[in-house]
Design a protein around this motif. Structure first.
Motif, PDB file in Angstrom:
ATOM      1  N   THR A  63       6.338  -1.705   5.026  1.00 27.87           N
ATOM      2  CA  THR A  63       6.237  -2.993   4.361  1.00 27.87           C
ATOM      3  C   THR A  63       7.526  -3.306   3.608  1.00 27.87           C
ATOM      4  OG1 THR A  63       5.330  -2.012   2.360  1.00 27.87           O
ATOM      5  CG2 THR A  63       3.755  -2.720   4.028  1.00 27.87           C
ATOM      6  N   ASP A  79       5.108  -7.249   1.019  1.00 25.43           N
ATOM      7  CA  ASP A  79       4.988  -8.289   2.041  1.00 25.43           C
ATOM      8  C   ASP A  79       4.599  -9.637   1.436  1.00 25.43           C
ATOM      9  OD1 ASP A  79       5.746  -6.658   4.161  1.00 25.43           O
ATOM     10  OD2 ASP A  79       3.703  -5.932   4.440  1.00 25.43           O
ATOM     11  N   ARG A 109      -3.138  -8.121   3.563  1.00 28.71           N
ATOM     12  CA  ARG A 109      -2.281  -7.064   4.069  1.00 28.71           C
ATOM     13  C   ARG A 109      -2.910  -6.307   5.226  1.00 28.71           C
ATOM     14  NH1 ARG A 109      -1.198  -6.166  -1.196  1.00 28.71           N
ATOM     15  NH2 ARG A 109      -2.435  -4.299  -1.253  1.00 28.71           N
ATOM     16  N   SER A 113       2.093  -5.351   8.591  1.00 29.42           N
ATOM     17  CA  SER A 113       3.376  -5.878   8.157  1.00 29.42           C
ATOM     18  C   SER A 113       4.201  -6.306   9.359  1.00 29.42           C
ATOM     19  CB  SER A 113       4.131  -4.831   7.344  1.00 29.42           C
ATOM     20  OG  SER A 113       4.744  -3.898   8.206  1.00 29.42           O
TER      21      SER A 113
END
Length: 173
Positions: A63, A79, A109, A113
């Motif tokens: 990430t 992110d 999330r 990512s």
């Protein structure tokens, strides 16, 4: 330059002007003409220090993460979502809008990512920036992020390259 400029832009926006940089870059995992790893230590005008670690060599991709730690609080952005916020405050004080939706960000999330899945790149930030540019044109105004603001992260990255090349600290104007 390609992978980290947006995070570097946010970092300098949060922390203020960068005064000096010491950096290393290398090509460690890919056969290519540019670096795939860069690390830098920054000294901000405020006296604070910071670090940048950027790579395209992490498997399977990690990430994007910005961490800010201070004596009055700490925050972590992963992110583009605030994933951690802890403020030095009286428990009776309101936190406000920032950090109010940490649970919602956790579910966002779960998509993954962009480092692991390029399809996970959100268009939202670009759409907002384009809308702001259209607003500025229609109103004969100034966009929220203009060319002058965009130069700051470029100067930091050029300072990283210069420090890595010369093996010396680079002082920014």
């Amino acid at each position: 330059m390609t992978q980290s400029i947006h995070s570097i832009d946010l970092l300098q926006w949060f922390m203020g002007p960068v005064r000096s940089i010491y950096a290393y870059t290398d090509t460690l995992a890919h056969r290519m003409e540019t670096e795939d790893v860069a690390v830098a230590v920054l000294r901000f005008a405020s006296g604070a220090t910071g670090t940048i670690a950027a790579t395209t060599a992490a498997y399977p991709g990690v990430t994007t993460r910005i961490e800010i730690f201070g004596d009055q609080g700490s925050a972590v952005i992963e992110d583009d979502s605030l994933s951690y916020l802890h403020l030095a405050r009286d428990d009776n004080q309101e936190i406000g809008a920032y950090g109010a939706n940490l649970k919602e960000n956790e579910s966002q999330r779960s998509v993954g990512s962009a480092a692991q899945n390029p399809a996970a790149i959100s268009f939202r930030g670009h759409a907002l920036q384009i809308a702001d540019m259209i607003r500025a044109i229609r109103e004969d105004g100034v966009p929220l992020v203009d060319g002058y603001a965009a130069r700051r992260p470029v100067e930091i990255i050029l300072g990283i390259y210069e420090s890595a090349r010369t093996h010396k600290e680079v002082i920014l104007p």
